[in-house]
Design a protein around this motif. Structure first.
Motif, PDB file in Angstrom:
ATOM      1  N   SER A  45     -10.261  -3.792  10.959  1.00 39.03           N
ATOM      2  CA  SER A  45     -10.847  -4.848   9.974  1.00 39.03           C
ATOM      3  C   SER A  45     -10.929  -4.285   8.539  1.00 39.03           C
ATOM      4  N   ILE A  46     -11.716  -2.869   8.420  1.00 33.55           N
ATOM      5  CA  ILE A  46     -11.968  -2.280   7.495  1.00 33.55           C
ATOM      6  C   ILE A  46     -10.665  -1.693   6.946  1.00 33.55           C
ATOM      7  N   ALA A  47      -9.614  -1.329   7.477  1.00 33.70           N
ATOM      8  CA  ALA A  47      -8.389  -0.860   6.824  1.00 33.70           C
ATOM      9  C   ALA A  47      -7.639  -2.160   6.275  1.00 33.70           C
ATOM     10  N   LEU A  48      -7.769  -3.555   6.835  1.00 35.31           N
ATOM     11  CA  LEU A  48      -7.163  -4.570   6.334  1.00 35.31           C
ATOM     12  C   LEU A  48      -7.763  -4.764   4.938  1.00 35.31           C
ATOM     13  N   LYS A  49      -9.159  -4.730   4.979  1.00 35.61           N
ATOM     14  CA  LYS A  49     -10.140  -5.058   4.025  1.00 35.61           C
ATOM     15  C   LYS A  49      -9.611  -4.108   2.671  1.00 35.61           C
ATOM     16  N   ARG A  50      -9.672  -2.742   3.207  1.00 40.07           N
ATOM     17  CA  ARG A  50      -9.433  -1.804   1.922  1.00 40.07           C
ATOM     18  C   ARG A  50      -8.020  -1.898   1.519  1.00 40.07           C
ATOM     19  N   ALA A  51      -7.266  -2.393   2.421  1.00 37.94           N
ATOM     20  CA  ALA A  51      -5.780  -2.608   1.773  1.00 37.94           C
ATOM     21  C   ALA A  51      -5.485  -3.716   0.703  1.00 37.94           C
ATOM     22  N   GLY A  52      -6.788  -4.432   0.777  1.00 37.27           N
ATOM     23  CA  GLY A  52      -6.551  -5.693  -0.129  1.00 37.27           C
ATOM     24  C   GLY A  52      -6.547  -7.149   0.644  1.00 37.27           C
ATOM     25  N   PRO A 285      -9.239   4.994   3.670  1.00 41.94           N
ATOM     26  CA  PRO A 285      -8.984   5.156   2.088  1.00 41.94           C
ATOM     27  C   PRO A 285      -8.854   3.582   1.842  1.00 41.94           C
ATOM     28  N   SER A 286      -9.411   3.401   0.553  1.00 44.73           N
ATOM     29  CA  SER A 286      -9.265   2.153  -0.324  1.00 44.73           C
ATOM     30  C   SER A 286      -7.700   2.235  -0.743  1.00 44.73           C
ATOM     31  N   LEU A 287      -7.212   1.133  -1.262  1.00 48.35           N
ATOM     32  CA  LEU A 287      -5.773   1.020  -1.808  1.00 48.35           C
ATOM     33  C   LEU A 287      -5.738   1.751  -2.993  1.00 48.35           C
ATOM     34  N   LYS A 288      -6.844   1.787  -3.790  1.00 52.78           N
ATOM     35  CA  LYS A 288      -6.943   2.438  -5.137  1.00 52.78           C
ATOM     36  C   LYS A 288      -6.594   4.243  -4.833  1.00 52.78           C
ATOM     37  N   GLU A 289      -7.351   4.525  -3.937  1.00 53.23           N
ATOM     38  CA  GLU A 289      -7.143   6.040  -3.179  1.00 53.23           C
ATOM     39  C   GLU A 289      -5.874   6.157  -2.859  1.00 53.23           C
ATOM     40  N   VAL A 290      -5.357   5.452  -2.027  1.00 51.65           N
ATOM     41  CA  VAL A 290      -3.926   5.784  -1.776  1.00 51.65           C
ATOM     42  C   VAL A 290      -3.008   5.660  -2.979  1.00 51.65           C
ATOM     43  N   GLU A 291      -3.189   4.640  -3.706  1.00 47.24           N
ATOM     44  CA  GLU A 291      -2.315   4.550  -4.877  1.00 47.24           C
ATOM     45  C   GLU A 291      -2.169   5.994  -5.978  1.00 47.24           C
TER      46      GLU A 291
END
Length: 301
Positions: A45-52, A285-291
């Motif tokens: 769930s945390i991964a889904l949320k951090r992926a947007g 990680p957040s999507l911003k971190e990955v990008e």
């Protein structure tokens, strides 16, 4: 609008950093100890949320210690339909060695008290084409699959841990099965990735299969598609939660209608970054971190 429901586990993780995973009959001293939030359900769930992604988490926590888990979801802006039951929440004892390998013992606690009336109540809120994400750390998994299938939800299953309850779970009702080599072997008896894929293709022709192979990436196989993808090497500290990160990022993207190949690449990079931090949910990680990492290292997403 398409919704994602994660019907999953919520655990309190007790993490011990060690020189090596403890052997039978051996006593060793821990290098360090940390406590964090986890459970495959919560991690995903945390991964889904951090992926947007927008999602709702359903499950049980214990009255004795569940507030810390509810607070954590609220802090991370995860919407939930979680209820408290008597006793303690699920917890896990996690050993992490100096090479970032781990060994995990799980005590289910409240996760194994989920009953059919609660399941009916939750699933009544969801409709055709909504996504349902499941793991095998909660009770009544076969019943959840049966009811969700009747509601024509798209069921995504991570069959971990593999145990007797999976034998009564109807895989023909699963849309996408996401599993690693160990889980695949426990179900199919096959070790070679191509043989694993053949096993599931022969038994379940309409199943979308995503086999992860750790640092070697993995293979996505559907009725008419086969895609091999690479893993991303980072400075690995702790692999706990990497698979959950991968799954969350992949599902978040395909639920938005993104291409499978692009979703696999993004998920693989996110999982690699999760290995560079300690902890389970805390390492995602957040999507911003990955990008940002992709831009800095010239990775084309």
């Amino acid at each position: 609008m398409t919704q994602i429901l994660n019907f999953g586990s919520l655990n309190i993780d007790k993490v011990y950093s060690l020189d090596h995973i403890v052997n039978e009959g051996e006593t060793i001293s821990a290098i360090s100890y940390n406590e964090g939030m986890g459970g495959k359900g919560l991690n995903q769930s945390i991964a889904l949320k951090r992926a947007g992604a927008d999602l709702i988490h359903a499950g049980f926590v214990g009255e004795d210690d569940g507030d810390i888990l509810l607070d954590y979801m609220a802090e991370n802006k995860v919407n939930f339909l979680v209820e408290k039951v008597s006793g303690e929440s699920g917890h896990a004892i996690i050993q992490v060695d100096k090479n970032a390998n781990n060994s995990i013992i799980v005590e289910a606690g409240a996760n194994k008290k989920i009953d059919k009336s609660y399941i009916d109540q939750v699933l009544a809120e969801f409709d055709e084409d909504d996504f349902l994400l499941l793991q095998n750390e909660i009770s009544n998994l076969p019943y959840i699959v049966e009811v969700a299938s009747k509601r024509k939800m798209k069921i995504v299953l991570n069959p971990s841990p593999v145990d007797e309850s999976l034998k009564t779970t109807d895989f023909s009702k699963i849309d996408t099965l996401i599993l690693n080599e160990t889980e695949a072997y426990d179900i199919s008896g096959c070790e070679d990735p191509d043989n694993i894929i053949d096993y599931f293709r022969e038994g379940y022709q309409d199943l979308n299969l995503l086999l992860t192979l750790g640092k070697d990436g993995g293979i996505y196989s559907s009725k008419d598609t086969k895609i091999k993808f690479d893993g991303f090497k980072t400075n690995a500290i702790d692999t706990t939660g990497a698979g959950d990160t991968f799954l969350g990022y992949f599902l978040a993207n395909i639920s938005k209608g993104e291409e499978i190949k692009k979703s696999l690449k993004l998920a693989s990079l996110a999982a690699g970054l999760a290995c560079s931090k300690e902890g389970a949910a805390a390492s995602i990680p957040s999507l911003k971190e990955v990008e940002a990492y992709a831009k800095e290292n010239k990775v084309d997403l």
